[in-house]
Design an enzyme around this catalytic site. Structure first.
Site, short mmCIF file in Angstrom:
data_model
loop_
_atom_site.label_atom_id
_atom_site.label_comp_id
_atom_site.label_asym_id
_atom_site.label_seq_id
_atom_site.Cartn_x
_atom_site.Cartn_y
_atom_site.Cartn_z
N PHE A 67 0.80 -1.21 0.06
CA PHE A 67 0.04 0.14 0.04
C PHE A 67 0.75 1.33 -0.07
O PHE A 67 0.37 2.28 -0.43
CB PHE A 67 -1.04 0.13 1.14
N CYS A 70 1.36 2.94 -3.57
CA CYS A 70 0.15 3.53 -3.97
C CYS A 70 -0.83 4.44 -3.44
O CYS A 70 -1.60 5.40 -3.70
CB CYS A 70 -0.57 2.42 -4.75
N HIS A 71 -0.29 4.74 -2.13
CA HIS A 71 -1.07 5.62 -1.21
C HIS A 71 -0.12 6.19 -0.31
O HIS A 71 0.14 5.90 0.85
CB HIS A 71 -2.19 4.64 -0.41
N PHE A 72 0.15 7.29 -0.67
CA PHE A 72 -0.09 8.04 -1.99
C PHE A 72 1.40 8.41 -2.47
O PHE A 72 2.55 8.17 -1.74
CB PHE A 72 -0.30 9.66 -1.75
N VAL A 77 1.48 6.40 3.17
CA VAL A 77 0.63 5.93 4.28
C VAL A 77 -0.06 4.89 4.27
O VAL A 77 -0.73 4.93 3.18
CB VAL A 77 0.08 7.47 4.86
#
Length: 174
Positions: A67, A70-72, A77
């Site tokens: 994650f 892709c976040h962010f 985070v």
């Protein structure tokens, strides 16, 4: 026969995801990447804040967790919803561990507060769930409070997490 250990390693969690711990389809954990913890360090039926059960799990945080990429972009985070989902996953696991049958589904919660973030420098996330009530009728329903800590700082608190175990074709929306 159901598996009633007081702790589970990663292989045990994967076995649950494959339907090998509590019987096919009963309280299965999701498989990676949606499995949000690496081990259950404690599970019992009489501990916790309410004396009705406790489950504690851990996630080793590594900068290459899926994650973060892709976040962010440029601002990695862990999505708050993944920490919340881990708490629901744990309530469902507890229900299966205590003999409940059916497919686990998150049903909501009463209150959620975020006071921090899980960022790549964090080394360990600890999840804690205190069981408040388990009802067993046509469905098995668990209600619990939980928290998430990042390197020993509690940063999420959830009250009245609700998870149900539903027999096949009897879940919400069926």
């Amino acid at each position: 026969m159901q598996d009633r250990r007081s702790s589970y390693d990663y292989e045990g969690l994967l076995a649950c995801g494959r339907g090998e711990l509590f019987g096919p389809g009963n309280a299965q954990l999701p498989l990676p990447p949606m499995l949000m913890f690496d081990r259950i360090t404690d599970i019992n039926e009489d501990g916790g804040e309410f004396g009705k059960g406790l489950i504690r799990a851990e996630l080793d945080v590594k900068p290459d967790l899926w994650f973060f990429g892709c976040h962010f972009k440029g601002d990695p985070v862990m999505p708050g919803c993944l920490g919340l989902d881990a708490l629901w996953q744990m309530v469902g696991f507890f229900l299966g561990w205590t003999g409940g049958e059916g497919r686990g589904r998150a049903l909501g919660l009463g209150e959620l507060k975020f006071t921090g973030q899980v960022l790549p420098p964090v080394r360990k996330v600890v999840y804690n769930v205190d069981i408040k009530r388990v009802m067993r009728s046509k469905l098995v329903l668990g209600i619990a409070d939980g928290w998430l800590s990042a390197d020993d700082d509690i940063i999420y608190r959830a009250k009245d997490l609700k998870v149900g175990l539903f027999k096949q074709d009897a879940g919400p929306g069926a």
